[in-house]
Design a protein around this motif. Sequence first.
Motif, short mmCIF file in Angstrom:
data_model
loop_
_atom_site.label_atom_id
_atom_site.label_comp_id
_atom_site.label_asym_id
_atom_site.label_seq_id
_atom_site.Cartn_x
_atom_site.Cartn_y
_atom_site.Cartn_z
N ASN A 135 0.85 -1.22 0.00
CA ASN A 135 0.00 0.00 0.00
C ASN A 135 0.88 1.26 0.00
OD1 ASN A 135 -2.34 -1.55 0.09
ND2 ASN A 135 -2.17 -1.73 2.32
N ALA A 136 1.73 1.31 -1.00
CA ALA A 136 2.72 2.39 -1.07
C ALA A 136 2.08 3.74 -1.38
CB ALA A 136 3.76 2.06 -2.13
N LYS A 137 2.53 4.76 -0.65
CA LYS A 137 2.18 6.15 -0.96
C LYS A 137 3.47 6.78 -1.48
CE LYS A 137 -2.07 6.31 0.85
NZ LYS A 137 -2.46 4.98 0.37
N ILE A 138 3.45 7.13 -2.75
CA ILE A 138 4.71 7.44 -3.45
C ILE A 138 4.90 8.94 -3.68
CG2 ILE A 138 6.01 7.01 -5.59
CD1 ILE A 138 4.34 4.34 -5.77
N LEU A 139 6.05 9.43 -3.24
CA LEU A 139 6.45 10.81 -3.51
C LEU A 139 7.43 10.80 -4.69
CD1 LEU A 139 6.91 13.87 -2.83
CD2 LEU A 139 8.72 13.12 -1.31
N VAL A 140 7.11 11.58 -5.72
CA VAL A 140 8.00 11.70 -6.89
C VAL A 140 8.58 13.12 -6.87
CG1 VAL A 140 8.16 11.54 -9.39
CG2 VAL A 140 6.58 10.06 -8.17
N PHE A 141 9.91 13.19 -6.68
CA PHE A 141 10.57 14.49 -6.46
C PHE A 141 11.69 14.68 -7.47
CE2 PHE A 141 13.62 16.97 -3.59
CZ PHE A 141 12.97 18.18 -3.79
N SER B 252 -0.73 15.26 1.06
CA SER B 252 -1.03 13.84 0.76
C SER B 252 -1.64 13.69 -0.63
CB SER B 252 -1.98 13.28 1.82
OG SER B 252 -3.15 14.06 1.87
N GLU B 253 -2.27 14.75 -1.16
CA GLU B 253 -2.88 14.67 -2.50
C GLU B 253 -1.83 14.58 -3.61
OE1 GLU B 253 -5.28 18.21 -2.43
OE2 GLU B 253 -6.07 17.44 -0.53
N ASP B 254 -0.60 15.00 -3.31
CA ASP B 254 0.46 14.96 -4.33
C ASP B 254 1.03 13.55 -4.51
OD1 ASP B 254 0.21 17.70 -4.55
OD2 ASP B 254 1.69 18.08 -2.98
N LEU B 255 0.71 12.65 -3.61
CA LEU B 255 1.33 11.32 -3.62
C LEU B 255 0.60 10.37 -4.57
CD1 LEU B 255 1.86 10.86 0.23
CD2 LEU B 255 3.41 11.91 -1.42
N GLY B 256 1.38 9.45 -5.14
CA GLY B 256 0.79 8.41 -5.98
C GLY B 256 0.56 7.15 -5.14
N GLU B 257 -0.16 6.19 -5.73
CA GLU B 257 -0.46 4.96 -5.00
C GLU B 257 -0.08 3.74 -5.81
OE1 GLU B 257 -4.51 4.89 -3.77
OE2 GLU B 257 -4.35 6.70 -2.56
N ALA B 258 0.41 2.72 -5.10
CA ALA B 258 0.68 1.42 -5.72
C ALA B 258 0.50 0.36 -4.64
CB ALA B 258 2.10 1.38 -6.27
N GLU B 259 0.07 -0.83 -5.07
CA GLU B 259 -0.14 -1.91 -4.09
C GLU B 259 1.18 -2.35 -3.46
OE1 GLU B 259 -2.32 -5.16 -5.76
OE2 GLU B 259 -3.99 -3.85 -6.34
N GLY C 262 18.45 -11.72 -12.21
CA GLY C 262 19.78 -12.02 -12.73
C GLY C 262 20.82 -11.66 -11.69
N ASP C 263 21.80 -10.87 -12.07
CA ASP C 263 22.87 -10.49 -11.14
C ASP C 263 22.58 -9.20 -10.39
OD1 ASP C 263 24.28 -12.61 -11.92
OD2 ASP C 263 25.53 -11.57 -13.39
N GLU C 264 21.60 -8.43 -10.88
CA GLU C 264 21.42 -7.09 -10.33
C GLU C 264 20.07 -6.90 -9.66
OE1 GLU C 264 22.51 -4.02 -13.19
OE2 GLU C 264 23.79 -5.50 -14.16
N LYS C 265 20.05 -5.92 -8.74
CA LYS C 265 18.80 -5.60 -8.03
C LYS C 265 18.01 -4.58 -8.84
CE LYS C 265 20.75 -6.48 -3.48
NZ LYS C 265 21.38 -5.88 -2.30
N MET C 266 16.67 -4.71 -8.78
CA MET C 266 15.79 -3.77 -9.46
C MET C 266 14.64 -3.42 -8.53
SD MET C 266 15.59 -5.60 -13.19
CE MET C 266 15.44 -4.21 -14.29
N VAL C 267 14.08 -2.24 -8.72
CA VAL C 267 12.94 -1.82 -7.90
C VAL C 267 11.67 -1.90 -8.75
CG1 VAL C 267 11.89 0.09 -6.62
CG2 VAL C 267 14.34 -0.35 -6.41
N PHE C 268 10.67 -2.65 -8.25
CA PHE C 268 9.40 -2.85 -8.95
C PHE C 268 8.31 -2.01 -8.29
CE2 PHE C 268 11.85 -6.33 -10.34
CZ PHE C 268 11.24 -6.94 -11.43
N VAL C 269 7.58 -1.25 -9.10
CA VAL C 269 6.41 -0.51 -8.61
C VAL C 269 5.21 -1.16 -9.29
CG1 VAL C 269 5.29 1.75 -8.45
CG2 VAL C 269 7.79 1.61 -8.52
N THR C 270 4.44 -1.96 -8.54
CA THR C 270 3.37 -2.75 -9.17
C THR C 270 2.03 -2.51 -8.50
OG1 THR C 270 3.95 -4.61 -7.74
CG2 THR C 270 4.92 -4.60 -9.92
N GLY C 271 0.99 -3.01 -9.19
CA GLY C 271 -0.37 -2.88 -8.65
C GLY C 271 -0.88 -1.46 -8.67
#
Length: 549
Positions: free
Chosen positions: A236-242, A341-348, A356-365
């Motif tokens: 239930n991520a509340k996402i700030l994009v800066f 709080s209205e500026d934030l995005g939402e993702a599940e 593979g060999d590297e780490k990645m960040v997934f924003v899903t749902g």
Amino acid sequence: MATLQGQPVLILKEGTQRTVGRDAQRMNILAARVIAEAVRSTLGPKGMDKMLVDSLGDVVITNDGVTILKEIDVEHPAAKMVVEIAKTQENEVGDGTTTAVVIAGELLKRAEELLDNEIHPTVIANGYRLAAEKAMEILREIAIDVSKEDEETLKKIASTAMTGKGAEVAIDKLSEIVVKAVKAVAEESNGKIEVDTDNIKIEKRTGASVEETELIEGIVLDKEVVHPGMPKKVKNAKILVFNGALEVKETETDAKINITDPEMLQKFIEQEEKMIKDMVDKIAEAGANVVFCQKGIDDLAQYYLAKAGILAVRRVKKSDIEKIAKACGAKILTDLRDISSEDLGEAELVEEKKIGDEKMVFVTGCKNPKAVTILVRGGTEHIVDEIARGIEDALKVVAVALEDGKVVAGAGAPEIELSLRLKEWAPSLGGREQLAAEAFAAALEIIPKTLAENAGLDPIDVLVDLKAEHEKGNKYAGVDVETGKVVDMKEAGVLEPLRIKTQAIESATEVAVMLLRIDDVIAAKELSKGKEDEGDEGGDMGGMGGMGF
């Protein structure tokens, strides 16, 4: 050099090469035809691949026309003009680059035969233009309607674009992914569908099989979480994009601070820390538990974010920042002072995974995401690259088909229909333009002929069978390269957007006409690598590009 009463008059710089008249036309036509021949063997589902090795030894294996032409270092100016056709076709439609170049080469070959019969280039150019206009009319007439709801047809369009490329190994799954991705980012305005394929991110990772390529309804970043103390998974991520930096700002003007005793220094440091802590407190108060930052994040800010249980990623590309905002519905903030709080995005879910060999960040749902990601998998780097190229072509053609709502049959069907209909129409022109229009019609036969040749079939037999079917009125009849038989391509599901054909014919005609109208090539001498000619008026025009009068 000209002579006047025995006195030589120098007009061009010494060393300038000049080719005039038929020689200039022959040279240009030959250069363009060589380029067309280079990619001709890659056309169609049975086309061969090219291995391109650059000066650093990097290898690209592909049968994508535009990739081949971008990679090879073309010197001749006429050949460069043909390469431009492929680039235009790629930008406008995404597929059909080889078709456009091959048609241009054949138009010039037929034009050369007319030039040998003393037909003036202007007459040929005029005949070609009229024939191209008529071809557009006929194409629109034989086009088939397609709608956004018709998923089956859209999948057929995607699989036609990927057939013959590396993506063929998992074509059904990839076609489904492509159609879902395009439909996710498609937007309707004033009854028209608009698709910006830039909102579909393609991430490539080696390891695993092509079958494991997946569509993520959200964004995948080739980044990792900045601090080990931060959570690696946030539900239930509340996402700030800066798009700024979580650091103490540098002053705009030059300023000096005189510190005379250690206490003042301590206060100065404490004030900096307080400013950073205030920033993080504001983020936490707004309810954000995930931060994506376009610039840097100070070490102290990382510590406070980790303490507050906020997952943060720094130095995210501008294009990715925009995609994240579109996917999760966030506003891109430039200043944290008025964060709410209205500026934030939402993702599940936002989580860091090792792929593979590297780490990645997934924003899903994300709810109704207007930006999605296709994670392409494959055994080796070359395979992944070629599959990604196939997917990119398919994305663009499905997008174009949705925007225009029109498709045509593939496998040489529209070219043969055009060829026959143009031959019937040509006598109505009268005069010598008729011969040019007939040559234009004959040139279009190169597409089914090449498809047959590349599949190891007899091109003459195939053309005879195709013409017989089209004369009976079966305008969708094309060559099945698997069996060598002529079948109805509408029923077989081999479909391409109408724009592929219209753009290819328009571009090929334009470049053929432009090259035919050139009767004089004046090329400046190659300037040495030194700067001896720096002061000359022409500057460094190099090779064939200059016109040093």
